[in-house]
Design an enzyme around this catalytic site. Structure first.
Site, short mmCIF file in Angstrom:
data_model
loop_
_atom_site.label_atom_id
_atom_site.label_comp_id
_atom_site.label_asym_id
_atom_site.label_seq_id
_atom_site.Cartn_x
_atom_site.Cartn_y
_atom_site.Cartn_z
N ASN A 146 0.83 -1.21 0.21
CA ASN A 146 -0.07 0.07 0.17
C ASN A 146 0.91 1.26 -0.05
OD1 ASN A 146 0.91 0.09 2.55
ND2 ASN A 146 -0.88 0.12 3.63
N GLU A 153 1.75 4.21 7.18
CA GLU A 153 0.53 3.76 6.57
C GLU A 153 0.04 4.94 5.78
OE1 GLU A 153 0.32 0.76 6.18
OE2 GLU A 153 0.59 -0.17 8.22
#
Ligand code: F6R
Length: 260
Positions: A146, A153
């Site tokens: 991702n 993140e």
């Protein structure tokens, strides 16, 4: 956003070709420590499958006397919340399993584990230790599917130091096998993007087609927190090592520039 620097990108014939390359970089940094220098150079490692072969080779390098483990200080990027160095599944546990001399370095105080409980004071103290050691000379990095780097993140700020973070579901899914029969942790302590960008030199490795989309977004997409790895394009000394599968989503011009 900030100005975009161009990382040097090399597409290797195969992932294994990265190992001698990384060892050579590490040796060069370790040897850069002059006699009587104030600090031994600080090298920060990443964990994960990307670096398994590298840590085995680093182990052999040290055990067979080709690299002096007292010539550098080590640290790493991140740790699962509450995972003490001896706890299976944790990052330090993984590092010391693959490269046992790192265990001796911890015992000697020349490897700095990330404080795994995430207390604010311990994180600031860790940053101060890094600063007192002269900052990170070489930072190794992997990348998540991702676009995460360390455990920054999607949505991460570019301006954070070490902090506690929630893991994305895809990150937890990818980590599942290291925790069976338990569930992967939900939180981790991680170097923030500001900490990572503070390193003098950064080498990011990505291998396999699972990483192709994240690599293309990192190198060719917008520079913003949607792809945390895109932050590396604001740093002037980044090398990206890819295998052909990880490079397969790069557009043709970029791929042509990349092969070296
Ligand atoms: C690990 C880390 C992570 C990994 C990334 C890729 O210290 O910071 O960002 O580099 O999740 O993991 P692998 O190499 O297992 O594909």
């Amino acid at each position: 956003m900030e100005h975009s620097a161009t990382p040097e990108v090399r597409v290797l014939d195969a992932a294994e070709a990265a190992v001698p390359f990384l060892l050579q970089e590490l040796r060069a940094v370790a040897l850069s420590s002059d006699e009587g220098a104030e600090h031994r150079p600080l090298i920060s490692f990443a964990t994960g499958g990307t670096f398994t072969a590298f840590f085995r080779a680093l182990d052999a390098e040290i055990q067979e006397g080709r690299l002096d483990p007292t010539s550098f200080v080590g640290t790493h990027l991140d740790e699962y919340m509450g995972f003490e160095p001896e706890r299976a599944g944790g990052m330090v546990h993984e590092l010391t399993l693959r490269c046992p001399p790192l265990r001796d370095m911890i015992a000697r105080g020349s490897f700095l584990p990330v404080p795994c409980h995430g207390a604010e004071g311990s994180l600031r103290a860790h940053e101060e230790r890094i600063e007192r050691a002269g900052g990170i000379k070489l930072q190794l990095l992997g990348i998540g599917r991702n676009g995460h780097v360390a455990f920054n993140e999607p949505g991460a700020s570019f301006d954070e130091g070490f902090h506690v973070t929630a893991l994305a579901e895809s990150t937890r899914a990818d980590a599942k096998s290291r925790f069976v029969p338990d569930q992967p942790p939900r939180r981790a302590v991680t170097a923030g993007l500001r900490s990572i960008l503070g390193a003098e030199r950064i080498i990011l490795c990505a291998f396999g087609s699972d990483k192709a989309e994240a690599v293309a977004t990192m190198l060719q997409g917008e520079i913003n927190g949607t792809c945390p790895a895109s932050a590396l394009r604001t740093h002037k000394n980044v090398l990206v090592l890819l295998d052909p599968a990880a490079a397969s989503n790069l557009d043709a011009d970029k791929a042509a520039d990349a092969i070296s």
